[in-house]
Scaffold this motif. Structure first.
Motif, PDB file in Angstrom:
ATOM      1  N   LEU A  32      42.701  44.556  13.633  1.00  0.00           N
ATOM      2  CA  LEU A  32      41.227  43.863  12.655  1.00  0.00           C
ATOM      3  C   LEU A  32      41.147  44.721  11.381  1.00  0.00           C
ATOM      4  CD1 LEU A  32      39.251  43.326  15.627  1.00  0.00           C
ATOM      5  CD2 LEU A  32      39.941  41.367  14.194  1.00  0.00           C
ATOM      6  N   THR A  33      41.500  46.051  11.338  1.00  0.00           N
ATOM      7  CA  THR A  33      41.134  46.992  10.397  1.00  0.00           C
ATOM      8  C   THR A  33      42.357  47.338   9.465  1.00  0.00           C
ATOM      9  OG1 THR A  33      41.456  48.884  11.782  1.00  0.00           O
ATOM     10  CG2 THR A  33      39.336  47.840  11.640  1.00  0.00           C
ATOM     11  N   ARG A  34      43.373  46.909   9.753  1.00  0.00           N
ATOM     12  CA  ARG A  34      44.772  47.310   8.942  1.00  0.00           C
ATOM     13  C   ARG A  34      44.403  46.612   7.807  1.00  0.00           C
ATOM     14  NH1 ARG A  34      50.840  46.560  10.724  1.00  0.00           N
ATOM     15  NH2 ARG A  34      51.920  47.653   8.966  1.00  0.00           N
ATOM     16  N   THR A  35      44.836  47.663   6.529  1.00  0.00           N
ATOM     17  CA  THR A  35      44.939  47.322   5.070  1.00  0.00           C
ATOM     18  C   THR A  35      45.824  47.732   4.353  1.00  0.00           C
ATOM     19  OG1 THR A  35      43.622  49.278   4.631  1.00  0.00           O
ATOM     20  CG2 THR A  35      42.172  47.201   5.151  1.00  0.00           C
ATOM     21  N   ASP A  36      46.870  48.290   4.747  1.00  0.00           N
ATOM     22  CA  ASP A  36      48.200  48.366   4.117  1.00  0.00           C
ATOM     23  C   ASP A  36      48.918  47.285   3.855  1.00  0.00           C
ATOM     24  OD1 ASP A  36      48.732  48.619   7.032  1.00  0.00           O
ATOM     25  OD2 ASP A  36      50.841  48.785   6.281  1.00  0.00           O
ATOM     26  N   GLY A  37      49.652  47.188   2.657  1.00  0.00           N
ATOM     27  CA  GLY A  37      50.416  46.275   2.224  1.00  0.00           C
ATOM     28  C   GLY A  37      49.763  44.708   2.403  1.00  0.00           C
ATOM     29  N   PRO A  38      50.398  43.964   2.748  1.00  0.00           N
ATOM     30  CA  PRO A  38      49.953  42.640   3.191  1.00  0.00           C
ATOM     31  C   PRO A  38      48.528  42.316   3.873  1.00  0.00           C
ATOM     32  CG  PRO A  38      52.035  42.745   4.277  1.00  0.00           C
ATOM     33  CD  PRO A  38      51.816  44.112   3.386  1.00  0.00           C
ATOM     34  N   TRP A  39      48.487  43.455   4.546  1.00  0.00           N
ATOM     35  CA  TRP A  39      47.555  43.535   5.458  1.00  0.00           C
ATOM     36  C   TRP A  39      46.108  43.631   4.622  1.00  0.00           C
ATOM     37  CZ3 TRP A  39      47.429  42.640  10.893  1.00  0.00           C
ATOM     38  CH2 TRP A  39      48.774  42.749  11.444  1.00  0.00           C
ATOM     39  N   ALA A  40      46.230  43.785   3.521  1.00  0.00           N
ATOM     40  CA  ALA A  40      45.038  44.049   2.692  1.00  0.00           C
ATOM     41  C   ALA A  40      44.367  42.676   2.545  1.00  0.00           C
ATOM     42  CB  ALA A  40      45.180  44.679   1.181  1.00  0.00           C
ATOM     43  N   HIS A  41      44.965  41.778   2.602  1.00  0.00           N
ATOM     44  CA  HIS A  41      44.583  40.142   2.295  1.00  0.00           C
ATOM     45  C   HIS A  41      44.449  39.665   3.732  1.00  0.00           C
ATOM     46  CE1 HIS A  41      44.636  41.091  -2.011  1.00  0.00           C
ATOM     47  NE2 HIS A  41      46.005  41.606  -1.937  1.00  0.00           N
ATOM     48  N   GLY A  42      44.791  40.146   4.716  1.00  0.00           N
ATOM     49  CA  GLY A  42      44.912  39.512   5.966  1.00  0.00           C
ATOM     50  C   GLY A  42      43.465  39.072   6.378  1.00  0.00           C
ATOM     51  N   VAL A  43      43.512  37.986   6.869  1.00  0.00           N
ATOM     52  CA  VAL A  43      42.290  37.083   7.495  1.00  0.00           C
ATOM     53  C   VAL A  43      42.402  36.761   8.838  1.00  0.00           C
ATOM     54  CG1 VAL A  43      42.326  35.950   5.046  1.00  0.00           C
ATOM     55  CG2 VAL A  43      43.274  34.689   6.961  1.00  0.00           C
ATOM     56  N   PHE A  44      41.196  36.503   9.490  1.00  0.00           N
ATOM     57  CA  PHE A  44      41.069  35.835  10.681  1.00  0.00           C
ATOM     58  C   PHE A  44      40.757  34.575  10.594  1.00  0.00           C
ATOM     59  CE2 PHE A  44      37.240  34.664  13.424  1.00  0.00           C
ATOM     60  CZ  PHE A  44      37.929  34.435  14.463  1.00  0.00           C
ATOM     61  N   VAL A  45      41.361  33.735  11.353  1.00  0.00           N
ATOM     62  CA  VAL A  45      41.275  32.314  11.185  1.00  0.00           C
ATOM     63  C   VAL A  45      40.770  31.680  12.637  1.00  0.00           C
ATOM     64  CG1 VAL A  45      42.364  30.168  10.745  1.00  0.00           C
ATOM     65  CG2 VAL A  45      43.086  32.204   9.699  1.00  0.00           C
ATOM     66  N   ASP A  46      39.774  30.949  12.584  1.00  0.00           N
ATOM     67  CA  ASP A  46      39.244  30.386  13.831  1.00  0.00           C
ATOM     68  C   ASP A  46      39.491  28.754  13.861  1.00  0.00           C
ATOM     69  OD1 ASP A  46      37.943  29.954  16.243  1.00  0.00           O
ATOM     70  OD2 ASP A  46      35.806  29.902  15.174  1.00  0.00           O
ATOM     71  N   VAL A  47      40.466  28.377  14.561  1.00  0.00           N
ATOM     72  CA  VAL A  47      40.770  27.110  14.470  1.00  0.00           C
ATOM     73  C   VAL A  47      40.005  26.215  15.557  1.00  0.00           C
ATOM     74  CG1 VAL A  47      42.848  25.634  14.912  1.00  0.00           C
ATOM     75  CG2 VAL A  47      43.269  27.792  14.032  1.00  0.00           C
ATOM     76  N   GLY A  48      39.225  25.225  14.793  1.00  0.00           N
ATOM     77  CA  GLY A  48      38.567  24.029  15.676  1.00  0.00           C
ATOM     78  C   GLY A  48      37.069  24.620  16.111  1.00  0.00           C
ATOM     79  N   PHE A  49      36.365  24.996  14.969  1.00  0.00           N
ATOM     80  CA  PHE A  49      34.999  25.458  15.366  1.00  0.00           C
ATOM     81  C   PHE A  49      34.029  24.594  15.796  1.00  0.00           C
ATOM     82  CE2 PHE A  49      35.186  25.034  10.709  1.00  0.00           C
ATOM     83  CZ  PHE A  49      34.041  24.056  10.477  1.00  0.00           C
ATOM     84  N   GLY A  50      34.335  23.376  15.584  1.00  0.00           N
ATOM     85  CA  GLY A  50      33.424  22.054  15.979  1.00  0.00           C
ATOM     86  C   GLY A  50      32.168  21.814  15.426  1.00  0.00           C
ATOM     87  N   GLU A  51      31.208  21.141  16.120  1.00  0.00           N
ATOM     88  CA  GLU A  51      30.271  20.454  15.382  1.00  0.00           C
ATOM     89  C   GLU A  51      29.396  21.692  14.564  1.00  0.00           C
ATOM     90  OE1 GLU A  51      29.165  16.745  18.074  1.00  0.00           O
ATOM     91  OE2 GLU A  51      28.056  18.381  18.443  1.00  0.00           O
TER      92      GLU A  51
END
Length: 272
Positions: A32-51
């Motif tokens: 969750l906290t890594r920020t080196d290289g491409p991880w600087a732009h790494g996102v969390f994606v929640d698929v199908g959050f619903g209504e």
């Protein structure tokens, strides 16, 4: 909409996935906290959050306690739901219409993808392809969490699938299976059967590894109760401790046991 996608009821409740958030914050802080290289732009994606995007927003709050600048993308197949969620959007919180072919930009690699309660219907044969599809969006060693929880979040199970560090072409590794209960409905191992990930529910039958796992867990749970561990939380803790002596890969950790979690991390990965 790809051939893998299928509409869901989209009903969820606040707090349904808080236990999953807590587990990830404690055991995947580097992810969750890594920020080196491409991880600087790494996102969390929640698929199908619903209504309503309650679970996405709750996860954003939990994960940002570790990484205040974390970007979060909520994805929903239903265009009206995705549009309605925009009222909750912000500079680092985005809601987009889309399915398993995630609507991410080229500079938004995923560090963590969560797909809970989105594969409960439909043919079980499509599950490996969905895992592989979602895994392609992950950074090396990124995590895919896929499973089911009951409407209240009282009972939850999930695959923990890791993208190989050295290949984007391979499907994510079935690293572990996570179980959690709040004890709201008491406790017995078989309570988890109906909330197993889609591809495992049909595997709980004699001769299958999942059936053997539950049979062993049920036996040690019964023995724990017979020897004085009658409260649900006490019976859970004792049963998992005893199960670890019978089944390889059962993680014995005080925080997990005290909080109603079992993690099964067998050598070679979770059997199909």
């Amino acid at each position: 909409m790809s051939t893998l996608d299928a509409k869901t009821r989209g009903r969820t409740s606040p707090g349904r996935l808080r236990a999953l958030d807590a587990y990830l914050c404690r055991f995947e802080p580097g992810l969750l906290t890594r920020t080196d290289g491409p991880w600087a732009h790494g996102v969390f994606v929640d698929v199908g959050f619903g209504e309503h995007p309650w679970t996405t927003l709750e996860s954003a709050e939990a994960f940002r306690s570790l990484h205040p600048e974390l970007s979060v993308v909520g994805v929903e197949l239903d265009a009206a739901r995705a549009q309605a969620a925009h009222v909750h959007a912000g500079p680092r919180t985005h809601f987009r219409q889309g399915g398993f072919e995630l609507p991410l930009t080229a500079d938004e690699p995923a560090r963590l993808v969560r797909a809970m309660n989105v594969l409960r219907q439909g043919p079980v044969e499509r599950v490996p392809e969905v895992h592989h599809t979602l895994g392609r969006f992950l950074l090396p060693s990124g995590l895919l969490v896929e499973g089911s929880a009951d409407p209240e979040g009282a009972v939850l199970t999930a695959h923990l699938l890791r993208r190989p560090a050295d290949s984007a072409d391979l499907p994510p590794t079935r690293e572990a299976l996570l179980f959690h209960t709040t004890f709201r409905h008491g406790f017995a191992p078989w309570q988890f059967r109906d909330w197993l990930p889609r591809d495992l529910r049909r595997r709980v039958r004699p001769g299958e590894p999942m059936h053997a796992f539950f049979e062993s867990w049920n036996q040690v749970w019964q023995h724990a109760r017979d020897t004085g561990y009658t409260l649900p939380a006490d019976a859970f803790r004792e049963s998992v401790t005893r199960l670890a002596t019978r089944v390889s890969g059962v993680v014995v950790d005080s925080w997990l046991l005290d909080s109603g979690y079992l993690v099964w991390r067998p050598d070679g990965g979770v059997p199909p």
